[in-house]
Design a protein around this motif. Structure first.
Motif, PDB file in Angstrom:
ATOM      1  N   HIS A  21     100.142 -39.690  55.533  1.00 27.00           N
ATOM      2  CA  HIS A  21     100.861 -38.941  56.561  1.00 27.00           C
ATOM      3  C   HIS A  21     102.341 -39.284  56.524  1.00 27.00           C
ATOM      4  O   HIS A  21     102.737 -40.314  55.984  1.00 27.00           O
ATOM      5  N   ASN A  22     103.115 -38.379  57.109  1.00 25.56           N
ATOM      6  CA  ASN A  22     104.564 -38.514  57.055  1.00 25.56           C
ATOM      7  C   ASN A  22     105.086 -39.048  58.388  1.00 25.56           C
ATOM      8  O   ASN A  22     104.951 -38.398  59.417  1.00 25.56           O
ATOM      9  N   GLU A  23     105.657 -40.247  58.356  1.00 21.61           N
ATOM     10  CA  GLU A  23     106.189 -40.853  59.579  1.00 21.61           C
ATOM     11  C   GLU A  23     107.687 -40.620  59.727  1.00 21.61           C
ATOM     12  O   GLU A  23     108.293 -41.088  60.678  1.00 21.61           O
ATOM     13  N   ASP A  24     108.283 -39.900  58.779  1.00 24.60           N
ATOM     14  CA  ASP A  24     109.702 -39.553  58.886  1.00 24.60           C
ATOM     15  C   ASP A  24     109.862 -38.328  59.786  1.00 24.60           C
ATOM     16  O   ASP A  24     108.926 -37.551  59.961  1.00 24.60           O
ATOM     17  N   ALA A  25     111.055 -38.170  60.318  1.00 25.58           N
ATOM     18  CA  ALA A  25     111.404 -36.931  61.009  1.00 25.58           C
ATOM     19  C   ALA A  25     112.820 -36.536  60.604  1.00 25.58           C
ATOM     20  O   ALA A  25     113.662 -37.406  60.372  1.00 25.58           O
ATOM     21  N   VAL A  26     113.043 -35.236  60.465  1.00 26.36           N
ATOM     22  CA  VAL A  26     114.398 -34.761  60.171  1.00 26.36           C
ATOM     23  C   VAL A  26     114.820 -33.779  61.253  1.00 26.36           C
ATOM     24  O   VAL A  26     113.989 -33.094  61.839  1.00 26.36           O
ATOM     25  N   LEU A  27     116.113 -33.747  61.488  1.00 19.59           N
ATOM     26  CA  LEU A  27     116.667 -32.811  62.464  1.00 19.59           C
ATOM     27  C   LEU A  27     117.893 -32.155  61.835  1.00 19.59           C
ATOM     28  O   LEU A  27     118.795 -32.843  61.371  1.00 19.59           O
ATOM     29  N   ALA A  28     117.877 -30.840  61.796  1.00 18.50           N
ATOM     30  CA  ALA A  28     119.038 -30.101  61.291  1.00 18.50           C
ATOM     31  C   ALA A  28     119.344 -29.000  62.294  1.00 18.50           C
ATOM     32  O   ALA A  28     118.700 -27.963  62.312  1.00 18.50           O
ATOM     33  N   ASP A  29     120.275 -29.297  63.176  1.00 17.51           N
ATOM     34  CA  ASP A  29     120.637 -28.374  64.252  1.00 17.51           C
ATOM     35  C   ASP A  29     122.165 -28.416  64.357  1.00 17.51           C
ATOM     36  O   ASP A  29     122.710 -29.086  65.216  1.00 17.51           O
ATOM     37  N   PRO A  30     122.852 -27.735  63.402  1.00 20.78           N
ATOM     38  CA  PRO A  30     124.306 -27.872  63.321  1.00 20.78           C
ATOM     39  C   PRO A  30     124.972 -27.724  64.689  1.00 20.78           C
ATOM     40  O   PRO A  30     124.557 -26.847  65.444  1.00 20.78           O
ATOM     41  N   PRO A  31     125.933 -28.572  65.006  1.00 16.63           N
ATOM     42  CA  PRO A  31     126.591 -29.548  64.129  1.00 16.63           C
ATOM     43  C   PRO A  31     125.861 -30.888  64.006  1.00 16.63           C
ATOM     44  O   PRO A  31     126.385 -31.806  63.416  1.00 16.63           O
ATOM     45  N   LEU A  32     124.636 -30.988  64.540  1.00 12.55           N
ATOM     46  CA  LEU A  32     123.929 -32.272  64.543  1.00 12.55           C
ATOM     47  C   LEU A  32     122.867 -32.324  63.444  1.00 12.55           C
ATOM     48  O   LEU A  32     122.069 -31.392  63.295  1.00 12.55           O
ATOM     49  N   GLY A  40     105.214 -48.474  62.361  1.00 11.48           N
ATOM     50  CA  GLY A  40     104.137 -48.820  63.279  1.00 11.48           C
ATOM     51  C   GLY A  40     102.803 -48.230  62.882  1.00 11.48           C
ATOM     52  O   GLY A  40     101.806 -48.443  63.555  1.00 11.48           O
ATOM     53  N   GLY A  41     102.787 -47.476  61.794  1.00  8.05           N
ATOM     54  CA  GLY A  41     101.522 -46.947  61.306  1.00  8.05           C
ATOM     55  C   GLY A  41     101.167 -45.611  61.930  1.00  8.05           C
ATOM     56  O   GLY A  41     101.909 -45.057  62.723  1.00  8.05           O
ATOM     57  N   HIS A  42      99.988 -45.123  61.555  1.00 12.62           N
ATOM     58  CA  HIS A  42      99.526 -43.813  61.965  1.00 12.62           C
ATOM     59  C   HIS A  42      99.483 -43.687  63.482  1.00 12.62           C
ATOM     60  O   HIS A  42      99.106 -44.628  64.168  1.00 12.62           O
ATOM     61  N   GLU A  43      99.873 -42.545  63.988  1.00 11.11           N
ATOM     62  CA  GLU A  43      99.913 -42.256  65.425  1.00 11.11           C
ATOM     63  C   GLU A  43     100.886 -43.165  66.173  1.00 11.11           C
ATOM     64  O   GLU A  43     100.775 -43.357  67.366  1.00 11.11           O
ATOM     65  N   ALA A  44     101.798 -43.758  65.461  1.00  8.58           N
ATOM     66  CA  ALA A  44     102.846 -44.549  66.094  1.00  8.58           C
ATOM     67  C   ALA A  44     104.184 -44.237  65.435  1.00  8.58           C
ATOM     68  O   ALA A  44     105.121 -43.792  66.090  1.00  8.58           O
ATOM     69  N   GLY A  45     104.249 -44.445  64.115  1.00 12.63           N
ATOM     70  CA  GLY A  45     105.512 -44.217  63.403  1.00 12.63           C
ATOM     71  C   GLY A  45     106.032 -42.805  63.575  1.00 12.63           C
ATOM     72  O   GLY A  45     107.200 -42.596  63.901  1.00 12.63           O
ATOM     73  N   GLU A  46     105.148 -41.817  63.381  1.00  8.01           N
ATOM     74  CA  GLU A  46     105.631 -40.439  63.491  1.00  8.01           C
ATOM     75  C   GLU A  46     105.935 -40.063  64.932  1.00  8.01           C
ATOM     76  O   GLU A  46     106.790 -39.229  65.200  1.00  8.01           O
ATOM     77  N   ARG A  85     105.577 -48.078  76.059  1.00  8.96           N
ATOM     78  CA  ARG A  85     105.091 -48.749  77.256  1.00  8.96           C
ATOM     79  C   ARG A  85     104.036 -47.904  77.968  1.00  8.96           C
ATOM     80  O   ARG A  85     103.090 -48.414  78.540  1.00  8.96           O
ATOM     81  N   GLU A  86     104.221 -46.575  77.924  1.00  7.44           N
ATOM     82  CA  GLU A  86     103.300 -45.691  78.632  1.00  7.44           C
ATOM     83  C   GLU A  86     102.100 -45.285  77.782  1.00  7.44           C
ATOM     84  O   GLU A  86     101.331 -44.401  78.156  1.00  7.44           O
ATOM     85  N   GLY A  87     101.989 -45.909  76.604  1.00  3.06           N
ATOM     86  CA  GLY A  87     100.801 -45.662  75.798  1.00  3.06           C
ATOM     87  C   GLY A  87     100.864 -44.404  74.951  1.00  3.06           C
ATOM     88  O   GLY A  87      99.862 -43.953  74.433  1.00  3.06           O
ATOM     89  N   ILE A  88     102.072 -43.809  74.833  1.00  3.37           N
ATOM     90  CA  ILE A  88     102.236 -42.697  73.894  1.00  3.37           C
ATOM     91  C   ILE A  88     102.613 -43.349  72.576  1.00  3.37           C
ATOM     92  O   ILE A  88     103.591 -44.079  72.505  1.00  3.37           O
ATOM     93  N   GLY A  89     101.858 -43.090  71.535  1.00  2.00           N
ATOM     94  CA  GLY A  89     102.061 -43.880  70.328  1.00  2.00           C
ATOM     95  C   GLY A  89     101.487 -45.260  70.587  1.00  2.00           C
ATOM     96  O   GLY A  89     100.533 -45.415  71.337  1.00  2.00           O
ATOM     97  N   ARG A  90     102.093 -46.274  69.984  1.00  2.00           N
ATOM     98  CA  ARG A  90     101.559 -47.619  70.147  1.00  2.00           C
ATOM     99  C   ARG A  90     102.640 -48.608  70.498  1.00  2.00           C
ATOM    100  O   ARG A  90     103.811 -48.431  70.147  1.00  2.00           O
TER     101      ARG A  90
END
Ligand code: MN
Length: 357
Positions: A21-32, A40-46, A85-90
């Protein structure tokens, strides 16, 4: 895998050859633009990397403002910590974040972790960011060479990440580049696989940003594809295409709002709607699903009275209707009405908080 191309830039992220699985994220929303490499592994890193880029997008300035960009990264850090802290991800999940605001040749860069920003200028590739990693510290201290670091067992251990420290130290740089320069943002899946010289050659050999990002990802995968790899290539030009687009939209919106004011006045008179009706509508608010699937907040009432729509856009959001529970989706399709804009805002704030939906 995803690809998006528009004039002047391209972005791509790929799972690689080994990981599931892919734990990277990209954002392309010019100018940002931004890349994030979740830990952190599956269901955490991503989860961490996506929260980081989405919070960044919601908070980042649309103008070259280093301290506002720093605040946006700080907000992203807080969100990742809160989610864990709220248990979303790990618990213990984190993410790198390397972000750039591109206004013509003026770059504002914020950076945490071992993802990187590079600038290709006159055929020479230079790093704009310093890695926050154990091996980078050893190289800076003169205790290891770049060459040795590439095979070091702790080469991917980073010393700073979003999601751990509320007082996170964030590097922010302002760079005056030149027209014709090329900016590269990438995760370590690229830089572990390829030497800077190989990256330089690929950037120089591929004229189109789309071809360049493809070639970079392919090269990382050909070198083993041991990690997720994400790259964004942006060609810098003197005229601030991204910034100008935003300014033109803002101007068009202002003109439209003024015109709508007059049209509403005329329509109210023509359709016999009283000032009291108008004032009632002004006091109300509603949230509704837009045709593009996002949620917007309007002052006014949904639908129309007579032939007149009494609604004024207060806020567009990035909340996606499809990500909400079915009951919410149904009410937002029709428009959910509130007694005041403040009430609608409070409800929207809750919707915008992941986990509180
Ligand atoms: Mn990585």
């Amino acid at each position: 895998m995803s690809a998006r191309s528009q004039r002047g830039w391209a972005a791509r992220t790929d799972v690689g050859r080994i990981r599931s699985h892919n734990e990277d994220a990209v954002l392309a929303d010019p100018p940002l633009f931004a890349v994030a490499d979740g830990l952190g592994g599956h269901e955490a890193g991503e989860v961490a990397s996506h929260i980081a880029v989405e919070t960044l997008r919601d908070h980042a300035p649309r103008r070259p403002d280093a301290s506002a960009l720093r605040r946006a990264v700080r907000a992203a850090n807080r969100e990742v910590i809160r989610a864990a802290r709220e248990g979303i991800g790990r618990w213990g999940m984190g993410t790198t974040l390397t972000a750039a605001l591109v206004h013509g040749t003026r770059l504002t860069i914020a950076h945490v972790g071992d993802s990187r920003a590079y600038l290709l200028h006159g055929g020479v590739l230079s790093r704009l960011t310093e890695d926050h990693s154990v091996v980078a510290d050893l190289i800076r201290a003169g205790r290891m060479t770049e060459e040795e670091s590439r095979s070091h067992p702790n080469r991917s251990v980073i010393t700073r990440a979003l999601g751990t420290d509320p007082d996170l130290k964030i590097d922010v740089y302002e760079v005056d580049a030149s027209a014709g320069d090329r900016l590269l943002l990438c995760t370590d899946g690229l830089t572990v696989a390829l030497l800077d010289e190989q990256i330089r050659e690929i950037l120089a050999a591929n004229r189109e940003p789309e071809a360049a990002v493809r070639a970079l990802v392919d090269a990382a995968n050909d070198a083993g594809g041991i990690d997720n790899v994400s790259v964004i290539v942006i060609d810098l030009s003197a005229d601030d295409t991204a910034g100008r687009g935003v300014r033109e939209r803002e101007r068009a919106l202002r003109v439209a709002v003024t015109a709508i004011g007059w049209l509403v006045a005329a329509a109210l008179i023509l359709s016999g709607i009283s000032f009291l009706t108008y004032r009632y509508a002004r006091s109300r608010a509603f949230l509704i699903a837009e045709p593009d699937g996002t949620v917007s907040l309007y002052r006014g009432v949904p639908g129309s009275i007579g032939s007149v729509e009494l609604r004024w856009l207060e806020r567009r959001t990035s909340v996606r209707v499809s990500e909400l529970p079915p009951a919410r989706q149904a009410e937002l399709a029709e428009g959910r009405v509130f007694d005041s804009v403040d009430e609608a805002r409070a409800f929207l704030d809750a919707l915008e908080t992941p986990g509180a939906r």
